[in-house]
Design an enzyme around this catalytic site. Sequence first.
Site, PDB file in Angstrom:
ATOM      1  N   ASP A 131      37.487  36.819  38.849  1.00  0.00           N
ATOM      2  CA  ASP A 131      38.766  36.576  39.536  1.00  0.00           C
ATOM      3  C   ASP A 131      38.576  36.124  40.970  1.00  0.00           C
ATOM      4  O   ASP A 131      37.473  36.131  41.510  1.00  0.00           O
ATOM      5  CB  ASP A 131      39.641  37.851  39.498  1.00  0.00           C
ATOM      6  CG  ASP A 131      38.817  39.125  39.679  1.00  0.00           C
ATOM      7  OD1 ASP A 131      37.816  39.092  40.419  1.00  0.00           O
ATOM      8  OD2 ASP A 131      39.168  40.156  39.081  1.00  0.00           O
ATOM      9  N   ASP A 139      43.785  52.400  37.307  1.00  0.00           N
ATOM     10  CA  ASP A 139      44.843  52.287  36.290  1.00  0.00           C
ATOM     11  C   ASP A 139      44.330  51.603  35.026  1.00  0.00           C
ATOM     12  O   ASP A 139      45.098  51.179  34.174  1.00  0.00           O
ATOM     13  CB  ASP A 139      46.070  51.552  36.842  1.00  0.00           C
ATOM     14  CG  ASP A 139      45.761  50.136  37.305  1.00  0.00           C
ATOM     15  OD1 ASP A 139      44.592  49.694  37.158  1.00  0.00           O
ATOM     16  OD2 ASP A 139      46.673  49.450  37.802  1.00  0.00           O
ATOM     17  N   HIS A 162      42.751  48.724  34.644  1.00  0.00           N
ATOM     18  CA  HIS A 162      42.792  47.264  34.511  1.00  0.00           C
ATOM     19  C   HIS A 162      41.388  46.682  34.635  1.00  0.00           C
ATOM     20  O   HIS A 162      40.577  47.174  35.399  1.00  0.00           O
ATOM     21  CB  HIS A 162      43.753  46.625  35.536  1.00  0.00           C
ATOM     22  CG  HIS A 162      43.254  46.607  36.944  1.00  0.00           C
ATOM     23  ND1 HIS A 162      43.716  47.478  37.909  1.00  0.00           N
ATOM     24  CD2 HIS A 162      42.356  45.811  37.570  1.00  0.00           C
ATOM     25  CE1 HIS A 162      43.111  47.218  39.051  1.00  0.00           C
ATOM     26  NE2 HIS A 162      42.277  46.224  38.876  1.00  0.00           N
ATOM     27  N   GLU A 219      46.434  43.490  34.923  1.00  0.00           N
ATOM     28  CA  GLU A 219      47.143  44.708  35.302  1.00  0.00           C
ATOM     29  C   GLU A 219      47.810  45.362  34.085  1.00  0.00           C
ATOM     30  O   GLU A 219      47.955  44.726  33.039  1.00  0.00           O
ATOM     31  CB  GLU A 219      48.216  44.363  36.351  1.00  0.00           C
ATOM     32  CG  GLU A 219      47.675  43.672  37.610  1.00  0.00           C
ATOM     33  CD  GLU A 219      46.973  44.623  38.568  1.00  0.00           C
ATOM     34  OE1 GLU A 219      46.336  45.586  38.128  1.00  0.00           O
ATOM     35  OE2 GLU A 219      47.059  44.390  39.786  1.00  0.00           O
TER      36      GLU A 219
END
Length: 258
Positions: free
Chosen positions: A72, A141, A143, A148
């Site tokens: 990314d 979380d 991801h 996400e």
Amino acid sequence: MRLVILDNYDLASEWAAKYICNRIIQFKPGQDRYFTLGLPTGSTPLGCYKKLIEYHKNGHLSFKYVKTFNMDEYVGLPRNHPESYHSYMWNNFFKHIDIDPNNAHILDGNAADLQAECDAFEKKIKEAGGIDLFVGGIGPDGHIAFNEPGSSLVSRTRLKTLAMDTILANAKYFDGDLSKVPTMALTVGVGTVMDAREVMILITGAHKAFALYKAIEEGVNHMWTVSAFQQHPRTIFVCDEDATLELRVKTVKYFKVQ
């Protein structure tokens, strides 16, 4: 699915680096046969990168015939900004090894046409013959890359709006100033990573323990995108003891004797 539990972060980093090193050497890359490696950023892989640099400097490992594809990049952050993933990769890894800069692929978050940039990235991966080993980290979380919670598990490289949890977690890299943290990023999709022949996920620290539990002890769930890799034929989760705090004792004991 394989879970490798090491005592601490340093040992987990070393195990991961040795695994990558052995994979490249066993592949016997050459001029007409490149090893293709997917790479992450963030704090988790730093120890692994340090070890890989060490192996290279010791003469054990060459990246001359390795192609890399990063997961990314932030949108709108200048490439030379200290917190861009271009800067991160060059400062922490690429400039210390013998990789050809033309073989290190990172998404351009400043491209005029962001969708075209994402499509071109997928095409480059395909032209390289696909990814042999994709290394990734996760957020608290669950991801992977910037997929996400709620991301499609068959997603491809695309533009994503970052969740507030991610923006808050990344604020430490921007002097704690939320207004400086990019709110969008280009990211490979879960499907892009799933296409790799092998996936290795690094999970360290007590703050990732609940995510590891969700990743391996519960079912596949698009709200915890890392859980998708339960369905990959060759996934290795590499973690330290702290990351296992939420796992059942039976699970830890089962994987520790492997």
